[in-house]
Write a protein that holds these residues in place. Sequence first.
Motif, PDB file in Angstrom:
ATOM      1  N   ILE A 480       8.051  23.942  42.727  1.00 20.34           N
ATOM      2  CA  ILE A 480       8.685  24.865  41.782  1.00 20.34           C
ATOM      3  C   ILE A 480       9.184  24.126  40.556  1.00 20.34           C
ATOM      4  O   ILE A 480       9.656  24.736  39.616  1.00 20.34           O
ATOM      5  N   ILE A 481       9.121  22.802  40.591  1.00 16.60           N
ATOM      6  CA  ILE A 481       9.619  22.019  39.464  1.00 16.60           C
ATOM      7  C   ILE A 481       8.417  21.524  38.658  1.00 16.60           C
ATOM      8  O   ILE A 481       7.455  21.002  39.212  1.00 16.60           O
ATOM      9  N   PRO A 482       8.412  21.666  37.337  1.00 13.91           N
ATOM     10  CA  PRO A 482       7.299  21.175  36.508  1.00 13.91           C
ATOM     11  C   PRO A 482       7.137  19.664  36.676  1.00 13.91           C
ATOM     12  O   PRO A 482       8.111  18.928  36.794  1.00 13.91           O
ATOM     13  N   ARG A 510      17.760  29.960  26.164  1.00 15.93           N
ATOM     14  CA  ARG A 510      18.916  29.150  26.521  1.00 15.93           C
ATOM     15  C   ARG A 510      19.593  29.689  27.756  1.00 15.93           C
ATOM     16  O   ARG A 510      20.098  28.926  28.587  1.00 15.93           O
ATOM     17  N   ARG A 511      19.592  31.055  27.881  1.00 10.37           N
ATOM     18  CA  ARG A 511      20.279  31.668  29.004  1.00 10.37           C
ATOM     19  C   ARG A 511      19.445  31.565  30.288  1.00 10.37           C
ATOM     20  O   ARG A 511      19.941  31.150  31.338  1.00 10.37           O
ATOM     21  N   GLU A 512      18.174  31.963  30.208  1.00 13.58           N
ATOM     22  CA  GLU A 512      17.378  32.060  31.441  1.00 13.58           C
ATOM     23  C   GLU A 512      16.849  30.700  31.920  1.00 13.58           C
ATOM     24  O   GLU A 512      16.666  30.505  33.115  1.00 13.58           O
ATOM     25  N   LYS A 513      16.585  29.805  30.975  1.00 17.59           N
ATOM     26  CA  LYS A 513      16.033  28.519  31.409  1.00 17.59           C
ATOM     27  C   LYS A 513      17.108  27.463  31.651  1.00 17.59           C
ATOM     28  O   LYS A 513      16.934  26.582  32.492  1.00 17.59           O
ATOM     29  N   PHE A 514      18.203  27.588  30.904  1.00 14.98           N
ATOM     30  CA  PHE A 514      19.189  26.518  31.002  1.00 14.98           C
ATOM     31  C   PHE A 514      20.566  27.017  31.468  1.00 14.98           C
ATOM     32  O   PHE A 514      21.487  26.221  31.557  1.00 14.98           O
ATOM     33  N   GLY A 515      20.677  28.364  31.710  1.00 10.61           N
ATOM     34  CA  GLY A 515      21.913  28.900  32.276  1.00 10.61           C
ATOM     35  C   GLY A 515      23.082  28.882  31.330  1.00 10.61           C
ATOM     36  O   GLY A 515      24.237  28.926  31.780  1.00 10.61           O
ATOM     37  N   ILE A 516      22.794  28.788  30.048  1.00  6.11           N
ATOM     38  CA  ILE A 516      23.882  28.756  29.063  1.00  6.11           C
ATOM     39  C   ILE A 516      24.336  30.187  28.785  1.00  6.11           C
ATOM     40  O   ILE A 516      23.519  31.047  28.448  1.00  6.11           O
ATOM     41  N   GLY A 517      25.627  30.404  28.941  1.00 10.98           N
ATOM     42  CA  GLY A 517      26.193  31.741  28.686  1.00 10.98           C
ATOM     43  C   GLY A 517      26.228  32.634  29.902  1.00 10.98           C
ATOM     44  O   GLY A 517      26.647  33.775  29.812  1.00 10.98           O
ATOM     45  N   LEU A 518      25.816  32.166  31.083  1.00 11.77           N
ATOM     46  CA  LEU A 518      25.829  32.971  32.317  1.00 11.77           C
ATOM     47  C   LEU A 518      27.099  32.691  33.105  1.00 11.77           C
ATOM     48  O   LEU A 518      27.594  31.563  33.137  1.00 11.77           O
ATOM     49  N   GLU A 523      28.180  28.434  43.883  1.00 17.40           N
ATOM     50  CA  GLU A 523      26.904  28.037  44.506  1.00 17.40           C
ATOM     51  C   GLU A 523      25.774  28.111  43.497  1.00 17.40           C
ATOM     52  O   GLU A 523      24.922  27.221  43.409  1.00 17.40           O
ATOM     53  N   GLY A 524      25.744  29.164  42.685  1.00 10.89           N
ATOM     54  CA  GLY A 524      24.697  29.294  41.661  1.00 10.89           C
ATOM     55  C   GLY A 524      24.814  28.220  40.598  1.00 10.89           C
ATOM     56  O   GLY A 524      23.814  27.687  40.113  1.00 10.89           O
ATOM     57  N   GLN A 525      26.091  27.954  40.221  1.00  6.54           N
ATOM     58  CA  GLN A 525      26.291  26.908  39.210  1.00  6.54           C
ATOM     59  C   GLN A 525      25.826  25.544  39.731  1.00  6.54           C
ATOM     60  O   GLN A 525      25.234  24.752  39.014  1.00  6.54           O
ATOM     61  N   CYS A 526      26.074  25.312  41.022  1.00  4.24           N
ATOM     62  CA  CYS A 526      25.636  24.040  41.648  1.00  4.24           C
ATOM     63  C   CYS A 526      24.117  23.936  41.625  1.00  4.24           C
ATOM     64  O   CYS A 526      23.551  22.896  41.312  1.00  4.24           O
ATOM     65  N   LEU A 527      23.453  25.043  41.967  1.00  2.55           N
ATOM     66  CA  LEU A 527      21.990  25.039  41.958  1.00  2.55           C
ATOM     67  C   LEU A 527      21.465  24.810  40.558  1.00  2.55           C
ATOM     68  O   LEU A 527      20.517  24.048  40.343  1.00  2.55           O
ATOM     69  N   LEU A 531      19.068  21.775  39.185  1.00  2.00           N
ATOM     70  CA  LEU A 531      17.798  21.975  38.482  1.00  2.00           C
ATOM     71  C   LEU A 531      17.819  21.270  37.131  1.00  2.00           C
ATOM     72  O   LEU A 531      16.824  20.665  36.711  1.00  2.00           O
ATOM     73  N   LYS A 532      18.955  21.357  36.426  1.00  2.00           N
ATOM     74  CA  LYS A 532      19.045  20.637  35.154  1.00  2.00           C
ATOM     75  C   LYS A 532      18.892  19.128  35.356  1.00  2.00           C
ATOM     76  O   LYS A 532      18.258  18.438  34.559  1.00  2.00           O
TER      77      LYS A 532
END
Length: 1930
Positions: A480-482, A510-518, A523-527, A531-532
């Motif tokens: 799942i990782i490029p 920025r939001r969907e790929k890098f989670g900026i602004g979410l 647990e989600g933040q850790c994941l 990924l980052k």
Amino acid sequence: MDPIDIINDLIEICRDLCQSCSSFRKISHALQIITKDSMLKNIFQIALCHGNLTVPPPPPDKPASKTDRTISKKIYFNSSSDSDIEIEVKPKIKSSERIINYPDEKDILQEFKEQINSLKQITFNLLYRIEQRLCEKFQVKNFHDLGQGAFIDYIQRNEQLLFPVNIKFELFSSKFHENNNNSITTIPYEDIEQFILQTFNKSTDQQNIEQMICYHFQIESFEQLGHGTFHALFNSIKQKKKLHHTSIHYECLMLDELPIIKYTTKPSIEDLEKQALQAINQCPLLGNLHTDIQWNLHFRPILGKLKSFLVQHSISILEIDHVTLLKLSSNSTLDMFKESLYNYDSILTSGHLVSILVQHNSLQNAPLSLLSNIVHTFFLSISSDSQLYHFLARIFVRIPYLLLSSIIQRVFLEPLVTLEGSQMKVRETFWTIIDKQDSNMIIRFIQLGQQLGFSEWSLDNRKIHSSSIKIPREKQSLSIIPSIESSSVISKTEPILSGNNPYDVIEQIRREKFGIGLNLSDEGQCLTNQLKSLVGRSLERLSKELYNTDMHFVLELIQNADDNQYNTKPTLIFVIDTNSINIYNNELGFQENNIQALCDIGKSTKGKHQYGYIGQKGIGFKSVFTVCDHPEIYSNGYQICFDAHNGSIGYILPNWLSTECKDNEYLNWTTRICLPLKSENEMQKHKSRSLTESFNDIHPSLLLFLNRLRSVIIDNRLTQSKHIYERFDIPGTSIVEIHCGQMIEKWFVIKKQLIIPEEIKTSLDNIIEVTEIALAFPLHEIKNNGEIKLIKQDVYAYLPLRTFGFTFIIQADFEVPSSRQDILSDSIWNQFLLNEIPSLFLGSLDLFHAEKSCLPIDPLRFFLYFLPNETSVYSNNLFTPVCRTILHSLRSRQFLSVINDTNLHMPNECVLIHDSTIKEILTPEILYNHLNLYYLKDDLYEHEKQLYELGVHRLGHNELIDVIKQMFTSEITFENKQILSKWFSCLYRCLNELSLTDEQTVLKHIQLLKIFPLKNRREFISLNNINQTIFFPSNNIHLSKLIENDLLIIDEELWMNFEENSLERIQIQTLLERLGIQRLTHRIICEQHIYPVFENEQLCKEKTTEILIAYVMYIFDLWSKQKHYIDMSRLKSIIQLLTNKNFQQPTQTSIHFTPKYGNPYDLSKDFSTYNWILLSDEYIMNISSSSERKKLHQFFSELGVSDFLFPINNWTYEQFDSLINIQSISINKRLFTILQENWMITKETELFLKHLKDSIWIPTIQMSYSYNEQIDQIEINKICKLNQSNNIYIKTKQIQKLFEQHVTYVDVEIDSNSSFANDLGLIEHSTLDDVISMLIHWCEKSIFYTSLSHMQNIYNYIYQNMSRNELQDLINTKPIFFVPIDSSVEGKNIIRGRFVSLSEVCWSDSTNLFIKYSSSFKTNSRFIIEPYYTEQKTIFLDTFAISLNPTVEEYISLLVHIASLETTEETVQDAFSIFKILGKWCEQSNQFIEKQDLQNKLSHKSIFPTRDHRWVCLNDNPLISDNDDIAQLFTQINNLPLIDIPSSDILAFFHLCDIKSLSSSITIEHIIENSSDGITVKNLLSPLIPYIQLYMKSRSEFSQAYQWTKSINMSSVLLNIQFNIVDYLQLIYRMKSNSSICIIQEEKSYYNENQMIFYVHREWIEYSKYYRDIFHSFARIFIPNHNNELTRSLGNFMNLLYNEEENNLEIFAKYQQFDLEFKDSDDIPWEIPSTSTQIKCYEPKIDPSNSIISRFDNIRSGGLSSIVETPYENLEQLTKKFNIDDLTHQVLDNRDSTIGSDQVSLDKIGRWGEQWVKEYLHTKYLDKIQSNEIEIQWLNENFEQGKPYDFIIKNLETKRTIYIEVKSTLSHNRQLIPITFNELQYCCSLSDINQQFQIYRIYNTGQLNKVKLRIVENIEEKLRKHVLELFLLI
């Protein structure tokens, strides 16, 4: 005889050896000049008489003057002379002389090496040929003109550089050896050299190369090949590094690494070659040609080695090892491989596969991916069943193992696993289906199993169920990782975007790929953070790749611009400012998907273009980070940037820009990219290139292959310059112009669209239907005039990559790595594109012709300029197979234009030649008619190298020979034979291009041709088909007209059409000489013309009588001038002589002289009853001189003509029988004498001798004896008669000595100088069988008459000539011992006697004890023979084995008797005398009596005398006193039976009696005080140890002791031995049998064998006078069994060695007779570890008590009494007849001097003394010298030799040797004797008991009547006992 003739004769003798040396030609030339001038001739005569042979000194070196440089040039050959005359050609003298430019010495050296490379041996002729070739190469007349001096001097100076190590030199010229049977290896050097040469283009290290060689040639180590070490040979070949193109390849070189696993496992030549080629063609691919076509059986005897044949016919093979040559296909293609695969043809499939791999040189370059893809497609098209597995198994068996083990996974197993879904299933299925009866298949799979790690393929797993095992297909999961490294994993799911507003798109990314602004849970933040982090690490790798490789970001941006969409002319502008770079592009603008790609890794919007372009997965734009950390993009409403300072994620994290700073000059451009530049420090930190270097990459040619972009502008505001690159396609042509300002580049561009095959499509991520490849040829680099130099062009993947060696551009949609510096070698796509390049290049020639108006030169020439070859294309890259395929295709293509034909032709139909002379001879018509070949047009000569590589012929010797053969059938006649002149000249030049070995082969071929014209004859001949020698014409040899007309002489018109001394004339004559045409010389006329006529009966009959007589007289004339000219033995066997019975051969008939020749007998009158054959007087008719007649008589005598009966022939029997039939004794005596006198000049003839032996004609005489009892005398009778020759003896000393008058003697005086009597069979020397037979015959007589001296001679003879076994058989079976009957006899008188047997005689009682005790002890009586044969004692006792008086039992009885008497010293010595005899017998034979039997007999007999004068028996357990020191201690023990033995001879008997030694019966205990480290002792002894070993190893007397040291591992003992110095040392000697018996004793040294400690008392260390005691004590360690003699000898050696100087060791070793080096590698060197390396390492204290100096003074004053108690010799009777001068009057004034008044007188005194000793010794030992018992040698008889002795006396019977040093003095009583160090050293080195050193002191030297002699012997012992002393005189 004339001196000129003498030297001419000498030259003729040496000519055969040195015919090519220039010295002989110069001498011959000079002599001819001298002979023509009378004054010069007289001067030369005077020079010979008054000259000498001293070589004059060389002149001093000085610079060459102008006159030196104008040396007359010489021409090597002129056929008009009798010898090799050098014709002088004087140079023209000019006012300004030209400076000679000598060629470089390196060039001469290189040319010499090239000439010698092909040779295995060197001869004089070959050296001469090399000299000629060097002169021709550098265009000089002789070698001297090269500035290197004479040729032979040049060779001598550079011998090491010129000649290879393995070359041989042969004195005589001979045929080249085809096979070198003496070679130490079966692997030729050339094979190993070719193997190593093919490794130079690889990265394999030397260790792997050596391993590959060992594997390939099946050896354990490289040295087994016999060519030295690997590194030495590798470096030698590497220096040459001249790779020859070959069709032979090596399997193991295909691999970078060698995965070795070792396992236990008569027609014509033309017809035979056709058969061999047919057999090879029928052999299947990968068949072993050696075995499959049975080469060795059918073809090798004629065609030679298979490998050489294959190379000759360019047949491609794969060499597995030197006996396994697998057939390959040179034209295998992927289509062929695919076809055979689908046809299930395992032979063709495996063959094409291996051939394709070989075509690519290495697996690294091979299209493995493409092959794997083809196999995979094949698997998908068929069903997976057992047939498939069987098919694959057969393929695996045929492919060579090393290749198979390296490709099986990639090409076969991986596709098969993909098909089956399970690797386990594939393994087990293969093991199940393999043919268990096929051992090769089983072994192959076991090998693969071991190599690949498949445990299923092993012998342990032989039984497998037949049913297939079902294994579920494995599921593949996607990451799942490029991934940066994988280009095939691209997400198929596109993100769903909420809107198309640019700002919204960026925010969504920025939001969907890098989670900026979410707002995420923990647990989600850790994941998200993980990924980052993961993406960051990937970007970090990308960052490193960008900075560690040269990305050329400018080219990447151009590539991106070319991908864009345009509505106007596509243009890209780079604006370079101080702090930034702005890129403007007039494309349609960025879209959302472009932005998505920029914000991702491994994702690109490029995909595949319509024509198959493969992009860089989003990497291209990111190359800007090499110069920029904050790139900005403005396009279509997007205003974003990326910031590398945000970490690695900043490469893909977009940031929105609110404002844009625009450039007014570029306002209307759709897309702008701004690159704010890094600082200079940052650029250097990341190793980024400068801006100038980056923009230099924009070469105009990059526009050639861009799909859309047509203009690139570089606006450099830093330099105020603007560059505009524009592309223009010329309509209707293939020309593309690139404009850059005033510069215009023109390119001829050829393109081809390729349809993508299905098997390629399946391997691609995107479906591509069509792609395009193109070639671009630079027209602007080709000019019609001037030299053309093409530069290497880059290979393009739309943008330049790098150059691979081509001079044209190759463009294709190659898949490249991120660095864009290479082409991915393992890409199926790239391999597909590479396979299509050859066809496009070949098609370019047709386009060139179609558009030739656009080309600057002829299309074919243009094409050839760009023709690649394997040399020009960089080695070991992907394009090497491309080049090979192009060349292979062109070889079979008709594309070359020729002369006299408008059609195009293939290369092998064409000839390229520069030589105008050859063209003149071989016109185009002749070339075509005779060879079916065409001349290429002249304008193609500049492409000579390329054309030859394509197969264009070089017109060489083979073609010239073929043409001349055909021309002779119709075109060449005797009238126009001048055509041959040019032909020979051309052939000469062609031969110079060959190696010397090949040249010899061609010359043999030419000799078979009938092309040689003869003078005065109108015909051509072949040199090999004529029995006579062909000669050059000569004007200098004067022959009779008869002989001259009889010779075959080559027609000089063959070279007369060329100017005299012209190069062509010289070449023709030189070639004819090499072909065997001889110069006209006397020797050659005889040996190669006249002799063959005499040898050939038919030729002889064809000659007239006058010619044959002229032959004989011509030979006689040469013989009379110089006899060595004629081989008389050969001439005698062939010559035909005229007689009164026609021509006769002397060896076939008996020819006799007439009186005119000087025969003392007129045979026709004196012996008229016989019809004699007489020599004709025709030979002597014209000779009147008596001396000449005598010479003629001698000449014919040597040929076999005789005066009387000899030489012996068939008629000799009649002649002889007619003389002996008279039966007259007196006539027979005369005949015997005549035969005897003449026999020495005749040859031995067996048949005639047999006739002589069978005839009864020899007068003889014999004696008979009888005894007259009445008068008591012996009577003698004489008998004379005629007998046959058998059993007739000649009265020689030996015969009379052995047989006296008991045989028949010849009654004629025998001439000792004649062999007649011996040849006749008269017995001159008796044989052993004769003597034995005669002796046995005499033994059978009851009474025999002879002399006692006669029998002594008989016994001496049989002793000297019979073996011991033969003697024993004779003695034991026959009574051969003669005993006189009469008691009073004399040696030479005839006496009566009889013969008795061995048991009846004995020699004597050597102890005289039986006689001594005869009154009280009785013994049996035998014949005592000592009185008759005293001088033969040794023979009778040692050889005849006559008993030494009594037997063993008798001696034992005598011992008992002696012991019973009163014990006295006398009786004890008598007992020991008997022990000694018994001991001697014991040493001679250990089985002379049974040991147990002897002990039983002696157990109770008291016969052993003890020290205390008792007699004990064996039961009393007596002990041998083997150590005097210990025995002396135990004498105080009462009743201890110790036996003192006087000599070691008794030990043998005592050991037989099991009497033990005292030393073996005790133990030794020691008590020490104040022990300290004995480093002083260690340093004293350590340096001596190696020499002790060498001394013992070399000396025979120490052989047993040395073997004992090896048995106890002496080297280990010495390494571990310890040295202690003690103040007190006490030893306790204790009896083993009774411990209460012990002795306590203080000692100075002791070696504890158990603890390996050597103790030395401190007193011995402090003074050097005790060193000798230390040496003797330490020497006991090396000697077993307490051998005091050897111990003393070794101790003396150590003492001498210690006092020896280091620099004199070689002389010391020589006199001590031992080697200084080890010769046996099995021996371990002895050593004692020590810090000392000098023999003398310790200086002791000086003993104050030494009074040597005072004693020396006393001796000098004469006050000391005599030291040597040696009496003067009695000389009165010996010196009466001395032949020596009396010098009394000359020495009276110096009688008191020890030396003469000067050195001269000293030498004279010494010489006189040695002469006196010589006379003394020869007088004293005269009888023994005459009987050959003693040999005396005076070393300085002729000159002083410097030995340490002057005389050697050798006793030839006892082998005893005495060395005598003579010391002479004028004094009558002087005691001081000067002695040299060498003399003393040699004296002390003699340890053999059979060698003795003596000094002969001569007093009153020179006074013959007063001279006195004193002999000093046992010098060493007397020195040790201070009987003699040494003094130093300072």
